[in-house]
Enzyme design. Structure first.
Site: not given
Ligand code: RIB
Ligand code: CA
Length: 310
Positions: A238
């Site tokens: 992500h």
């Molecule tokens: O939902 C994904 C996010 O939440 C990313 O930033 C992961 O590292 C967690 O922090």
């Protein structure tokens, strides 16, 4: 004439994908600093992990420790995804680096005055960013942008309605989405299109470099958790998508829309409520919501970054 790399400050909660995002920022941007926040794991671990990535990758970048809990809730964590330490099952070397300060908010504000064109990329809960805005509401005027990995126009991951970074500190997200200026939201709509699999683990391993070996091990762990929890054959990285949305904006598509944060819903607390009706005034469209991306190109760029850094 090559374009100068964007000066970037990454606020993060390492975190498997945060770690790979730091390598991505180091390769494609001018990474001017790292701030840490409580999120995937507690602040001690997120800070140690940021120091570890900087040390292993040989980054000449300072780490500043930030908030140890959300603005109102208790610390939540996502250890079922990132492991007890936040970096899966990686055995880290002795960490010889230490934080430059325990004042992430002060560093964010000071950097906004010192670094011309600074782009703030937040890939964890927005506690530090919210506190910075509460201290100095003029912060957005000094940024070239604020890009957030968080939220979703449709659905969630930590609940049916909410994405983890927003859900972990909804009050902070509410402040940021109201006061944060020129916000780009890189939500699950985009990041869950960009899944890295075993082929990318192999590509990283062939580099035979410390940072690439670390990224490969983190990705391998993330793929295993993604398979176990979602039945997917790859893992969404992500946070690296948020970095690339700044350095390679041409690979993403979206538009400005009104986005508000649900604070009280029994089933929807932490939801990013994206107004798709189209009847809103332009002045209400506070956030550029990214919807699609060139996933193949992003996957290649993430591997390039992970294998380029020392
Ligand atoms: O939902 C994904 C996010 O939440 C990313 O930033 C992961 O590292 C967690 O922090
Ligand atoms: Ca994160």
């Amino acid at each position: 004439m090559p374009v100068a790399p964007v000066p970037m400050l990454v606020d993060c909660d390492p975190g498997l994908d945060d770690a790979i995002a730091l390598l991505t920022a180091a390769h494609f941007a001018d990474l001017v600093g790292i701030t840490t926040v409580d999120g995937n794991v507690g602040i001690d671990h997120t800070t140690r992990n940021a120091l570890a990535v900087a040390q292993i990758a040989g980054l000449d970048v300072a780490v500043h420790r930030g908030a140890s809990r959300p603005l109102t809730d208790q610390s939540r964590g996502a250890r079922h995804v990132h492991g007890a330490t936040g970096l899966g099952s990686v055995e880290l070397p002795a960490i010889t680096r230490s934080v430059e300060s325990e004042d992430a908010v002060g560093f964010i504000l000071e950097s906004s005055h010192r670094v011309n064109g600074l782009h703030l990329v937040a890939v964890g809960p927005l506690t530090n960013v919210a506190e910075a805005l509460q201290q100095d509401a003029s912060l957005p005027e000094r940024l070239s942008g604020l890009t957030i990995m968080g939220g979703a126009a449709n659905g969630g991951n930590v609940t049916a309605a909410a994405e983890f970074n927003i859900w972990a500190d909804p009050e902070a997200a509410d402040i940021v989405f109201r006061l944060g200026g020129d916000i780009t939201m890189v939500g699950l709509d985009v990041t869950q299109q960009v899944l890295l699999g075993p082929a990318q683990v192999d590509q990283m391993r062939t580099a035979r470099k410390p940072a690439a070996d670390l990224a490969a091990e983190l990705l391998d762990y993330a793929i295993d958790r993604s398979s176990e929890l979602r039945g997917w054959t790859g893992a969404p990285i992500h946070d690296a998508c948020a970095v690339l949305a700044v350095t390679h904006p041409q690979l993403f598509h979206g538009k400005r829309q009104p986005v508000s944060i649900e604070l009280t819903g029994t089933h929807t607390r932490g939801m990013t409520v994206v107004d798709d009706r189209g009847s809103y005034a332009d002045s209400d469209a506070n956030v550029r919501v990214l919807r699609t991306a060139d996933a193949d190109a992003l996957i290649e760029l993430i591997v390039e970054a992970a294998t380029a850094v020392q």
